[in-house]
Design a protein around this motif. Structure first.
Motif, short mmCIF file in Angstrom:
data_model
loop_
_atom_site.label_atom_id
_atom_site.label_comp_id
_atom_site.label_asym_id
_atom_site.label_seq_id
_atom_site.Cartn_x
_atom_site.Cartn_y
_atom_site.Cartn_z
N TYR A 1 27.00 43.88 49.33
CA TYR A 1 27.95 44.27 50.38
C TYR A 1 27.24 44.70 51.65
O TYR A 1 27.61 44.30 52.75
CB TYR A 1 28.85 45.39 49.83
CG TYR A 1 29.89 45.86 50.80
CD1 TYR A 1 31.02 45.09 51.05
CD2 TYR A 1 29.76 47.08 51.47
CE1 TYR A 1 31.99 45.51 51.94
CE2 TYR A 1 30.72 47.50 52.37
CZ TYR A 1 31.84 46.72 52.60
OH TYR A 1 32.77 47.14 53.48
N SER A 2 26.19 45.50 51.53
CA SER A 2 25.47 45.99 52.72
C SER A 2 24.83 44.85 53.51
O SER A 2 24.83 44.86 54.74
CB SER A 2 24.41 47.01 52.32
OG SER A 2 23.47 46.42 51.45
N ILE A 3 24.32 43.85 52.82
CA ILE A 3 23.71 42.71 53.50
C ILE A 3 24.79 41.86 54.17
O ILE A 3 24.61 41.40 55.29
CB ILE A 3 22.86 41.87 52.51
CG1 ILE A 3 21.67 42.70 52.05
CG2 ILE A 3 22.42 40.56 53.14
CD1 ILE A 3 20.83 42.06 50.98
N ALA A 4 25.93 41.67 53.50
CA ALA A 4 27.02 40.90 54.08
C ALA A 4 27.52 41.55 55.37
O ALA A 4 27.76 40.87 56.37
CB ALA A 4 28.16 40.75 53.08
N VAL A 5 27.68 42.87 55.35
CA VAL A 5 28.13 43.59 56.55
C VAL A 5 27.09 43.45 57.66
O VAL A 5 27.45 43.21 58.83
CB VAL A 5 28.41 45.07 56.23
CG1 VAL A 5 28.63 45.88 57.49
CG2 VAL A 5 29.62 45.19 55.30
N SER A 6 25.83 43.55 57.33
CA SER A 6 24.76 43.39 58.32
C SER A 6 24.80 41.99 58.93
O SER A 6 24.65 41.83 60.14
CB SER A 6 23.41 43.64 57.65
OG SER A 6 22.37 43.34 58.53
N LEU A 7 25.03 40.97 58.11
CA LEU A 7 25.13 39.60 58.62
C LEU A 7 26.33 39.45 59.54
O LEU A 7 26.27 38.77 60.56
CB LEU A 7 25.23 38.61 57.46
CG LEU A 7 23.96 38.35 56.67
CD1 LEU A 7 24.26 37.52 55.43
CD2 LEU A 7 22.93 37.64 57.53
N MET A 8 27.45 40.08 59.18
CA MET A 8 28.67 39.99 60.00
C MET A 8 28.44 40.58 61.38
O MET A 8 28.97 40.08 62.37
CB MET A 8 29.82 40.71 59.31
CG MET A 8 30.37 39.99 58.12
SD MET A 8 31.65 41.00 57.36
CE MET A 8 31.64 40.35 55.72
N LYS A 9 27.66 41.62 61.47
CA LYS A 9 27.36 42.25 62.76
C LYS A 9 26.46 41.34 63.61
O LYS A 9 26.54 41.37 64.83
CB LYS A 9 26.67 43.60 62.56
CG LYS A 9 27.57 44.66 61.99
CD LYS A 9 26.78 45.95 61.78
CE LYS A 9 27.63 47.02 61.12
NZ LYS A 9 26.85 48.22 60.82
N ASP A 10 25.60 40.56 62.96
CA ASP A 10 24.62 39.74 63.67
C ASP A 10 25.18 38.40 64.16
O ASP A 10 24.60 37.79 65.06
CB ASP A 10 23.40 39.45 62.78
CG ASP A 10 22.60 40.70 62.48
OD1 ASP A 10 22.79 41.71 63.20
OD2 ASP A 10 21.78 40.67 61.54
N ILE A 11 26.27 37.93 63.57
CA ILE A 11 26.76 36.59 63.92
C ILE A 11 27.76 36.66 65.05
O ILE A 11 28.27 37.71 65.41
CB ILE A 11 27.39 35.88 62.70
CG1 ILE A 11 28.60 36.66 62.20
CG2 ILE A 11 26.38 35.66 61.62
CD1 ILE A 11 29.42 35.91 61.19
N GLY A 12 28.10 35.50 65.54
CA GLY A 12 29.10 35.40 66.60
C GLY A 12 30.50 35.35 66.00
O GLY A 12 30.75 35.80 64.89
N SER A 13 31.39 34.75 66.73
CA SER A 13 32.81 34.72 66.33
C SER A 13 33.13 33.64 65.31
O SER A 13 34.23 33.61 64.77
CB SER A 13 33.69 34.54 67.56
OG SER A 13 33.36 33.31 68.19
N ASP A 14 32.21 32.71 65.03
CA ASP A 14 32.55 31.60 64.13
C ASP A 14 32.42 31.96 62.65
O ASP A 14 32.87 31.23 61.79
CB ASP A 14 31.71 30.36 64.45
CG ASP A 14 30.23 30.56 64.21
OD1 ASP A 14 29.81 31.70 63.88
OD2 ASP A 14 29.48 29.58 64.35
N TRP A 15 31.81 33.08 62.31
CA TRP A 15 31.67 33.56 60.93
C TRP A 15 30.90 32.62 60.02
O TRP A 15 31.03 32.69 58.80
CB TRP A 15 33.04 33.89 60.31
CG TRP A 15 33.68 35.06 60.95
CD1 TRP A 15 34.56 35.02 61.99
CD2 TRP A 15 33.48 36.44 60.65
NE1 TRP A 15 34.92 36.29 62.36
CE2 TRP A 15 34.27 37.19 61.54
CE3 TRP A 15 32.71 37.11 59.72
CZ2 TRP A 15 34.30 38.57 61.51
CZ3 TRP A 15 32.75 38.48 59.70
CH2 TRP A 15 33.54 39.20 60.59
N ASP A 16 30.13 31.72 60.60
CA ASP A 16 29.31 30.80 59.82
C ASP A 16 27.85 31.25 59.88
O ASP A 16 27.39 31.72 60.92
CB ASP A 16 29.38 29.38 60.37
CG ASP A 16 30.73 28.74 60.17
OD1 ASP A 16 31.45 29.14 59.24
OD2 ASP A 16 31.08 27.83 60.95
#
Length: 166
Positions: free
Chosen positions: A113-128
């Motif tokens: 979960y912590s890594i997924a949240v970190s990735l979500m913060k780093d990406i743009g609006s496309d969520w890919d």
């Protein structure tokens, strides 16, 4: 007399060494031509969100060239985004490959979960995110022993959106 015996021992030792080298070469050549299972990653899909993290599943097709079933000792995996490892693990004793057939393996990959949240913060609006999935399939092949077949795939996967969490 001692030098003649010593020379004979050296010659016999050299002959035995030559025979051992030929035997090693013969077995190495025969083992290199032994067929091994072939594997491909068919797809990697988002499966869901749990309290522990985000679940993805990789479908791996493995073709068994033998008429007998082959036990799978373990499946190991590493999921990376860019150069960052976001998930890794090992699945011990996941079953066997059916003889003369293709077996589809489901490899569950859990991103914390912590890594997924970190990735979500780093990406743009496309969520890919771009990913690389490296899988090692270890089999116990009779006479040959344990062999590991590496399989790798790259692509783009969706990260869960906020509605996936609720």
């Amino acid at each position: 007399m001692a030098s003649a015996e010593q020379k004979e021992v050296e010659e016999n030792g050299s002959m035995i060494s030559g025979l051992l080298d030929k035997a090693k070469g013969f077995f190495a050549e025969k083992l290199a031509s032994v067929p091994t299972p072939e594997a491909t990653v068919d797809n990697v899909d988002f499966k869901g969100v749990t309290r522990q993290g985000v679940d993805y599943h990789a479908k791996v097709s493995v073709k068994n060239p033998y008429s007998q079933t082959i036990p799978i000792c373990q499946i190991s995996y590493v999921l990376k985004s860019a150069t960052r490892t976001i998930a890794s693990g090992t699945i011990p004793d996941p079953g066997s490959l059916v003889g003369n057939n293709t077996t589809v393996l489901d490899v569950p990959v859990k991103v914390a979960y912590s890594i997924a949240v970190s990735l979500m913060k780093d990406i743009g609006s496309d969520w890919d995110i771009d990913y690389q999935l490296d899988i090692g399939l270890t089999f116990d092949i009779p006479v040959v022993g344990d062999i590991t077949i590496p399989v790798s795939t790259q692509g783009e996967i969706k990260l869960p959106s906020l509605r996936d969490f609720f």
